[in-house]
Design an enzyme around this catalytic site. Structure first.
Site, PDB file in Angstrom:
ATOM      1  N   GLU A 101      19.170  11.285 -19.827  1.00 55.93           N
ATOM      2  CA  GLU A 101      17.753  10.656 -20.104  1.00 55.93           C
ATOM      3  C   GLU A 101      16.609  11.239 -18.713  1.00 55.93           C
ATOM      4  OE1 GLU A 101      15.475   6.440 -20.885  1.00 55.93           O
ATOM      5  OE2 GLU A 101      17.295   6.540 -19.995  1.00 55.93           O
TER       6      GLU A 101
ATOM      7  N   LYS B 295      10.812   8.464 -27.213  1.00 57.35           N
ATOM      8  CA  LYS B 295      11.050   7.153 -27.046  1.00 57.35           C
ATOM      9  C   LYS B 295      10.275   6.130 -27.667  1.00 57.35           C
ATOM     10  CE  LYS B 295      13.633   3.846 -23.779  1.00 57.35           C
ATOM     11  NZ  LYS B 295      14.207   3.407 -22.521  1.00 57.35           N
TER      12      LYS B 295
ATOM     13  N   CYS C 251      18.864   5.467 -24.402  1.00 59.26           N
ATOM     14  CA  CYS C 251      19.074   4.346 -23.601  1.00 59.26           C
ATOM     15  C   CYS C 251      18.930   3.056 -24.303  1.00 59.26           C
ATOM     16  CB  CYS C 251      17.952   4.132 -22.383  1.00 59.26           C
ATOM     17  SG  CYS C 251      18.361   3.086 -21.225  1.00 59.26           S
TER      18      CYS C 251
END
Length: 330
Positions: free
Chosen positions: A44, A126, A160
């Site tokens: 990430e 995200k 995540c």
């Protein structure tokens, strides 16, 4: 049935350097290509680095570090994305990688997916930054909640704690992902974070019937010392939390995890295992009950500008037109 040689890469950034980290990533892609790897997941926001400072600094103290991150973040497209694409093409490899993406005056946690011919086939952000990250990153939209066809099959990506969102995960499950790319920061929040990551990715493999290739980043001792010096934090919040591994569709760990140091997990993904798992439980097929439970997704890309091209006629204009038509008829 297809077999794909995949790698989950645990790698350190070149701290505070976009160019240095891109060069390191490109070198690693070429090395993996020489080993016959066909698909690779990187951590990430590895380019230029995860904003660890946002976890340990008070909001009023973020400005210096946030501006430095903004200056080093990646624009899409750019020389940096072209370099990664060219490396993917040279290695004949599909590459999934996390970057800090700069768009104007904002930064986003973005996942980029390059096909084996170097083409950028997905850029997704995200959808909800986690806790401290909301001070740094803007929100993504639903346009990236889809699996994408590539040279190695259908790929889905999440970053995540998006793995804590059952509906986000189901969007990819329902879209038929075969390989799931999972990215986490690594060197973060201690051993419990690694345990939680393991639960995340093994459960998703079970539910999706896909292979999960999970990558976390690594901070070496010098990098930890530098961040501690720059922020005044203790070592605890910027250590541990590493879980780089590849998980099979039945939830078992095929190889790994790597929990310290740089390295990569390489495994052969036999797509026959997907059918073996889905014979028992296919969450998008025979085991689903869409007449009872279904998902509504808005995949419209967001934009700061919405142009209205058709203007409704005013009441006065409509009345005048109606009067003119009446006269014409008479």
């Amino acid at each position: 049935m297809m077999k794909v040689k995949a790698a989950a890469v645990q790698i350190s950034p070149v701290l505070y350097s976009r160019q240095g980290t891109v060069e390191k990533v490109v070198k690693k892609i070429r090395e993996l290509g020489q080993q016959g790897v066909q698909f690779a997941t990187f951590p990430e926001t590895i380019i230029p680095y995860y904003p660890y400072f946002s976890y340990v600094l008070a909001p009023f103290a973020l400005a210096k570090e946030q501006l430095r991150l903004m200056e080093e973040s990646v624009t899409v497209p750019s020389a940096e994305t072209r370099a990664i694409g060219e490396a993917a093409k040279e290695a004949n490899m599909v590459v999934s990688i996390g970057v800090n993406e700069r768009d104007g005056g904002s930064i986003y946690n973005t996942q980029l997916l390059f096909d084996a011919d170097g083409t950028l086939i997905q850029r997704r952000r995200k959808i909800t930054p986690t806790y401290h990250e909301r001070m740094i990153w803007g929100q993504g939209d639903g346009s990236g909640l889809r699996a994408v066809d590539s040279a190695v099959g259908r790929i889905g990506q999440l970053a995540c704690w998006e793995h804590y969102l059952p509906l986000a995960r189901y969007a990819l499950i329902a879209d038929g992902e075969q390989i799931h790319s999972a990215m986490y920061p690594g060197s973060f929040a201690g051993p419990l974070f690694a345990e939680q990551t393991e639960i995340n990715v093994r459960q998703h493999a079970l539910e999706s019937g896909s292979f999960v290739v999970c990558a976390t980043a690594w901070l070496n001792a010098d990098q930890q010392a530098q961040i501690m010096k720059d922020t005044g934090c203790a070592i605890g919040p910027i250590s541990g939390g590493n879980f780089t591994a590849i998980v099979s569709p039945d939830g078992s760990i095929m190889d790994g995890p790597i929990q310290a140091g740089e390295g990569e997990i390489i495994a052969d993904l036999d797509f026959a295992q997907i059918d073996a798992r889905k014979r028992l439980m296919d969450a998008r097929g025979h085991y689903s009950r869409p007449e009872l439970l279904s998902l509504l997704i808005d995949r419209t890309p967001t934009s700061p500008i919405h142009e209205w091209t058709e203007h409704p006629k005013s009441e006065a204009m409509c009345a005048a037109v109606d009067e003119e038509r009446t006269v014409a008829v008479l």
